[in-house]
Design an enzyme around this catalytic site. Structure first.
Site, PDB file in Angstrom:
ATOM      1  N   ASP A  47      -2.483  19.365 -48.850  1.00 52.08           N
ATOM      2  CA  ASP A  47      -2.849  19.115 -47.454  1.00 52.08           C
ATOM      3  C   ASP A  47      -2.059  20.054 -46.537  1.00 52.08           C
ATOM      4  O   ASP A  47      -0.877  19.848 -46.292  1.00 52.08           O
ATOM      5  CB  ASP A  47      -2.553  17.659 -47.097  1.00 52.08           C
ATOM      6  CG  ASP A  47      -2.943  17.339 -45.659  1.00 52.08           C
ATOM      7  OD1 ASP A  47      -4.152  17.221 -45.398  1.00 52.08           O
ATOM      8  OD2 ASP A  47      -2.041  17.231 -44.804  1.00 52.08           O
ATOM      9  N   LYS A  77      -6.557  22.161 -41.102  1.00 49.86           N
ATOM     10  CA  LYS A  77      -6.863  21.436 -39.876  1.00 49.86           C
ATOM     11  C   LYS A  77      -6.732  22.365 -38.672  1.00 49.86           C
ATOM     12  O   LYS A  77      -5.938  23.306 -38.704  1.00 49.86           O
ATOM     13  CB  LYS A  77      -5.904  20.255 -39.663  1.00 49.86           C
ATOM     14  CG  LYS A  77      -5.579  19.441 -40.896  1.00 49.86           C
ATOM     15  CD  LYS A  77      -4.567  18.349 -40.591  1.00 49.86           C
ATOM     16  CE  LYS A  77      -4.037  17.694 -41.840  1.00 49.86           C
ATOM     17  NZ  LYS A  77      -3.059  18.522 -42.574  1.00 49.86           N
ATOM     18  N   HIS A 110      -7.482  18.239 -36.227  1.00 49.09           N
ATOM     19  CA  HIS A 110      -6.119  17.742 -36.453  1.00 49.09           C
ATOM     20  C   HIS A 110      -5.757  16.575 -35.543  1.00 49.09           C
ATOM     21  O   HIS A 110      -4.999  15.681 -35.935  1.00 49.09           O
ATOM     22  CB  HIS A 110      -5.127  18.887 -36.244  1.00 49.09           C
ATOM     23  CG  HIS A 110      -3.829  18.716 -36.944  1.00 49.09           C
ATOM     24  ND1 HIS A 110      -3.071  19.768 -37.394  1.00 49.09           N
ATOM     25  CD2 HIS A 110      -3.121  17.608 -37.289  1.00 49.09           C
ATOM     26  CE1 HIS A 110      -1.974  19.326 -37.970  1.00 49.09           C
ATOM     27  NE2 HIS A 110      -1.981  18.013 -37.918  1.00 49.09           N
TER      28      HIS A 110
END
Length: 276
Positions: A47, A77, A110
């Site tokens: 991630d 993101k 995000h």
């Protein structure tokens, strides 16, 4: 939940699968080395984010370890400061170049702090990138039911994933309930409360199972069907955070941890779910 393994995946609404345990690289100054250690430990889900400034290191780690692109699930993101239709299209291309990949498995908004108009423009741009094959799955992060309704009311396909701060002290129940009813997978960031384990319940359950508190917290997340994203730059912790599959929290353990919810007071991160 006892049948969970490190290879367990969750089915996304896009038809793809995502490993149920992810490796977070927020504020990681040695992301390449940490990812290499994570791959050794069996993680196949990383991630990242544009804001973390380590997409290039993550991509380099995948290549250095010798993983095929399809063997690892990669997230990035786009933060609110970069929201907008054209800026998002350009941002996705820039992320692909930094990673050195042809596609990104999951791309998230995000945070929702840019306002309705820019949020929706950003989301539409991500959908366009998905249609072009640059992104496989589109999701959001830090979205409340209000923000998710915004997408629904615009007549757009709902996101497949919502990533929020989530742990026993901050359980985000209205968001979780909404996502579950809408087939949106919930990812948990800060699942190990950034190592703040000064809690009698967590300590007692840890002692009962002879497990680190971090392992207890990640196991709680897994047994609730969340996708925890523990982060660490310490090799021993990277490995121990993945050793979650040879014990099970019983109903009493889960009930005690569930009872720790303090709502907003339990936050330890930015958690901008109340953005207008």
């Amino acid at each position: 939940m006892s049948s969970l393994t490190l290879d367990s995946v969750v089915n996304l609404s896009t038809g793809y699968t995502m490993p149920l345990l992810g490796f977070g690289v927020y504020r990681n100054d040695s992301a390449k080395d940490s990812c290499l250690e994570a791959f050794k430990a069996g993680y196949r889900h990383v991630d990242s984010a544009q804001m973390y400034q380590n997409e290039a290191e993550v991509g380099a780690a995948v290549r250095a370890y010798g993983l095929k692109r399809e063997e690892v699930f990669i997230t990035s993101k786009i933060a609110s400061r970069d929201h907008g239709y054209e800026s998002t299209l350009a941002g996705v291309d820039a992320s692909l170049e930094r990673f050195g990949f042809d596609y990104i498995d999951l791309f998230l908004i995000h945070d929702p702090r840019s306002g309705t108009e820019r949020r929706l423009a950003t989301y539409k741009a991500l959908l366009k990138c998905k249609k072009a094959g640059k992104i496989r799955t589109v999701g959001v992060s830090n979205y409340s039911p209000k923000h998710l309704d915004e997408i629904k009311n615009a007549g757009l396909k709902m996101p497949s994933v919502n990533q929020v701060e989530l742990h026993p002290l901050c359980q985000q129940k209205p968001i979780v309930d909404y996502c579950r009813s809408s087939n949106i997978v919930v990812e948990a960031y800060c699942p190990i409360i950034r190592g703040n384990f000064d809690n009698d319940v967590i300590k007692s359950i840890s002692e009962k199972h002879q497990r680190d508190p971090a392992q207890i917290l990640c196991r709680w997340s897994l047994q609730h069907g969340f996708v925890p994203l523990p982060k660490s730059a310490t090799p021993s912790r990277i490995h121990s955070n993945a050793q979650l599959y040879d014990f099970v929290l019983d109903e009493e353990d889960m009930a005690k941890l569930d009872g720790l919810d303090r709502g907003k007071e339990g936050e330890i991160s930015w958690n901008p779910v109340d953005a207008p």
